[in-house]
Design a protein around this motif. Structure first.
Motif, PDB file in Angstrom:
ATOM      1  N   ARG A 165      10.624  -8.323  -1.207  1.00  0.00           N
ATOM      2  CA  ARG A 165       9.830  -7.095  -1.318  1.00  0.00           C
ATOM      3  C   ARG A 165       8.416  -7.395  -1.801  1.00  0.00           C
ATOM      4  N   SER A 166       8.295  -8.310  -2.734  1.00  0.00           N
ATOM      5  CA  SER A 166       6.966  -8.666  -3.243  1.00  0.00           C
ATOM      6  C   SER A 166       6.101  -9.257  -2.145  1.00  0.00           C
ATOM      7  N   ALA A 167       6.696 -10.108  -1.297  1.00  0.00           N
ATOM      8  CA  ALA A 167       5.929 -10.718  -0.205  1.00  0.00           C
ATOM      9  C   ALA A 167       5.443  -9.665   0.787  1.00  0.00           C
ATOM     10  N   THR A 168       6.323  -8.748   1.178  1.00  0.00           N
ATOM     11  CA  THR A 168       5.913  -7.712   2.130  1.00  0.00           C
ATOM     12  C   THR A 168       4.889  -6.774   1.508  1.00  0.00           C
ATOM     13  N   GLN A 169       5.055  -6.473   0.228  1.00  0.00           N
ATOM     14  CA  GLN A 169       4.092  -5.605  -0.453  1.00  0.00           C
ATOM     15  C   GLN A 169       2.732  -6.275  -0.551  1.00  0.00           C
ATOM     16  N   MET A 170       2.719  -7.586  -0.805  1.00  0.00           N
ATOM     17  CA  MET A 170       1.465  -8.322  -0.891  1.00  0.00           C
ATOM     18  C   MET A 170       0.713  -8.251   0.435  1.00  0.00           C
ATOM     19  N   ILE A 171       1.422  -8.488   1.533  1.00  0.00           N
ATOM     20  CA  ILE A 171       0.766  -8.470   2.839  1.00  0.00           C
ATOM     21  C   ILE A 171       0.246  -7.072   3.153  1.00  0.00           C
ATOM     22  N   SER A 172       1.049  -6.048   2.875  1.00  0.00           N
ATOM     23  CA  SER A 172       0.677  -4.682   3.255  1.00  0.00           C
ATOM     24  C   SER A 172      -0.528  -4.184   2.475  1.00  0.00           C
ATOM     25  N   TYR A 173      -0.470  -4.296   1.154  1.00  0.00           N
ATOM     26  CA  TYR A 173      -1.492  -3.658   0.338  1.00  0.00           C
ATOM     27  C   TYR A 173      -2.679  -4.563   0.046  1.00  0.00           C
ATOM     28  N   PHE A 330       7.071   3.775   1.640  1.00  0.00           N
ATOM     29  CA  PHE A 330       6.113   2.855   1.026  1.00  0.00           C
ATOM     30  C   PHE A 330       5.447   1.963   2.079  1.00  0.00           C
ATOM     31  N   MET A 331       6.241   1.389   2.981  1.00  0.00           N
ATOM     32  CA  MET A 331       5.687   0.526   4.027  1.00  0.00           C
ATOM     33  C   MET A 331       4.893   1.341   5.048  1.00  0.00           C
ATOM     34  N   LYS A 332       5.362   2.555   5.339  1.00  0.00           N
ATOM     35  CA  LYS A 332       4.630   3.406   6.278  1.00  0.00           C
ATOM     36  C   LYS A 332       3.252   3.761   5.729  1.00  0.00           C
ATOM     37  N   LEU A 333       3.175   4.045   4.427  1.00  0.00           N
ATOM     38  CA  LEU A 333       1.886   4.354   3.808  1.00  0.00           C
ATOM     39  C   LEU A 333       0.915   3.189   3.945  1.00  0.00           C
ATOM     40  N   GLY A 334       1.421   1.954   3.749  1.00  0.00           N
ATOM     41  CA  GLY A 334       0.537   0.803   3.825  1.00  0.00           C
ATOM     42  C   GLY A 334       0.052   0.501   5.231  1.00  0.00           C
ATOM     43  N   TRP A 335       0.995   0.482   6.196  1.00  0.00           N
ATOM     44  CA  TRP A 335       0.656   0.010   7.543  1.00  0.00           C
ATOM     45  C   TRP A 335       0.143   1.105   8.463  1.00  0.00           C
ATOM     46  N   LYS A 336       0.627   2.348   8.293  1.00  0.00           N
ATOM     47  CA  LYS A 336       0.257   3.420   9.217  1.00  0.00           C
ATOM     48  C   LYS A 336      -0.822   4.344   8.681  1.00  0.00           C
ATOM     49  N   VAL A 337      -1.135   4.238   7.388  1.00  0.00           N
ATOM     50  CA  VAL A 337      -2.148   5.124   6.814  1.00  0.00           C
ATOM     51  C   VAL A 337      -3.310   4.327   6.236  1.00  0.00           C
ATOM     52  N   LEU A 338      -3.036   3.499   5.218  1.00  0.00           N
ATOM     53  CA  LEU A 338      -4.116   2.851   4.490  1.00  0.00           C
ATOM     54  C   LEU A 338      -4.901   1.864   5.356  1.00  0.00           C
TER      55      LEU A 338
END
Length: 462
Positions: A165-173, A330-338
């Motif tokens: 989860r930390s790795a995916t969060q790092m890439i996204s945000y 959480f992932m949708k917010l990072g990749w599809k919005v931010l």
């Protein structure tokens, strides 16, 4: 000072610095961050207590001020646990990586202007670079390896989940946060942190670059694993995520680095969007009434720390207010919005810089105008944009086909209804899914044995 002059030369002057001045600044940064974390723990626990109608720590020391020292002593004397199956070297090095990267970022953050220190003219900053902002992003990305390697080296299930989860969060945000900062150094025409502060002598970046400021504020919660974006260490799901198998001082290094990173993102927000150590126009006007200047000497250090603590309190307030997001949201917010919004705003900033090169409009006027249009457009898209087609899952794991636009709500309800007699297999799709309305799980083996025993006893009784 014009942006071209800022780009041409590094504004911070370190020519008179000596080794003992560097040592003083380095020691100050270490002591300041450690003491600030202790104070932040007290502020957070007392603040959360007041916001949630409870007391918080109030026994150790006056107003509970000694509780953080008692907790630190407990971590120091606690038994140091080593996992038998862990990768010993990586297991030990991982928290060191997180702590070292967290303490390194403040070295390039300007805390004030040029001052006189024991007869030497020096800036209130340990170091600077023409690419200081890129250095900050690189160190922050490297610090994430501490969490990833810590969860992986433990050879345990829950820490591994937290590491992934930390790795995916790092890439996204990291992407959204970096794109928001790209507009800052495009506006300032420099990536030097001191140059970015000097470029805000007239107006702070939070006004003309308001969309980038909003993106950064959201992304910094994901960068520091704070509620509502603390998915890598969700206590209700993963116990403590990558930290689960750590104890004593190895856990303390992780805990310390998390709060130091909160100060780091707050100081970056202050430097890039809130004018850094510069006082606002109101304070400048008040000081000018008696012939003073709030932007010289040691006073700007006070403005810098006040702005930093403003963001720190905002993060604490958010923790007391919002709940943890669901992971797919959480992932949708990072990749599809931010990320898309960051890219659109980056294009707007590039267009503004091109237009101002050939027009009489001032750059700040165009920034503010396009920022307003941009926010209105985003609000319209959010309110009247096309909604996603409703989908569902049947008991066999197959998706329910979407209805046509002309079908009524009764047809939708009929399509969603599942007959009670339909057989439900929780593992039909390859992974366990909960039953839909109208379905029920088959009885467990224990329930079957209990039912068989009761039937046998009733038959013997008859």
């Amino acid at each position: 000072m014009s942006s071209s002059v800022i780009a041409a030369a590094q504004t911070a002057d370190f020519t008179q610095d000596t080794w003992w001045i560097w040592a003083i600044k380095a020691v100050f940064i270490l002591v300041y961050l450690i003491l600030s974390v202790i104070l932040a723990l007290w502020v957070e626990r007392r603040g959360l207590g007041r916001m949630q109608t409870r007391l918080g720590p109030n026994r150790v020391g006056p107003l509970g001020l000694g509780q953080a020292f008692a907790d630190a002593l407990k971590l120091i004397i606690k038994e140091d646990m080593w996992l038998k199956g862990a990768d010993k070297i990586v297991y030990f090095v991982a928290p060191v990586i997180s702590a070292a990267c967290a303490f390194s970022i403040m070295a390039v953050i300007p805390m004030g202007p040029q001052i006189s220190l024991f007869g030497h003219s020096t800036p209130l900053q340990l170091a600077d670079s023409p690419v200081a902002l890129l250095l900050i992003l690189g160190i922050a990305a490297l610090g994430e390896y501490g969490l990833v390697l810590g969860g992986w080296s433990a050879r345990s299930t829950l820490p591994l989940y937290g590491a992934v989860r930390s790795a995916t969060q790092m890439i996204s945000y990291e992407l959204a946060l970096s794109l928001s900062l790209v507009t800052v150094f495009l506006t300032a025409s420099t990536m030097s942190t001191s140059g970015i502060v000097d470029a805000q002598a007239g107006i702070w970046n939070c006004i003309p670059l308001f969309p980038a400021f909003c993106i950064y504020i959201i992304s910094m919660f994901g960068e520091t694993n704070r509620l509502p974006l603390d998915l890598p260490e969700a206590e209700g799901e993963l116990v403590a995520g990558p930290h689960t198998e750590y104890s004593s001082m190895k856990f303390a290094w992780y805990y310390l680095s998390e709060y130091v990173n909160m100060f780091n993102v707050s100081m970056i927000a202050t430097t890039c969007f809130f004018g850094g150590w510069r006082a606002g126009p109101i304070m400048t006007w008040l000081y000018s009434l008696w012939g003073g200047d709030p932007n010289v000497g040691w006073i700007p250090m006070l403005w810098f720390f006040l702005k930093t603590w403003l963001f720190m309190f905002f993060m604490i307030w958010t923790r007391a207010t919002l709940l943890r997001m669901r992971y797919d949201h959480f992932m949708k917010l990072g990749w599809k919005v931010l990320i898309p919004v960051s890219l659109i705003w980056l294009v707007c900033v590039v267009v503004i810089r091109g237009v101002t090169s050939f027009s009489t409009f001032t750059r700040n006027q165009l920034y503010i105008g396009i920022a307003v249009v941009f926010l209105i457009a985003m609000a319209i898209i959010w309110l009247v944009g096309d909604k996603e087609e409703p989908t569902g899952e049947s008991g066999a794991g197959e998706s329910t086909p979407a209805l046509l636009d002309g079908e009524s709500d009764e047809a939708q309800a009929a399509a969603d209804f599942v007959r009670p007699e339909d057989e439900f297999d929780a593992m039909a799709g390859g992974f366990p899914v909960p039953p839909l309305p109208g379905q029920s799980l088959p009885p467990s083996p224990r329930a079957k044995r209990r039912e068989a025993t009761l039937s046998t006893q009733e038959a013997d009784h008859d």
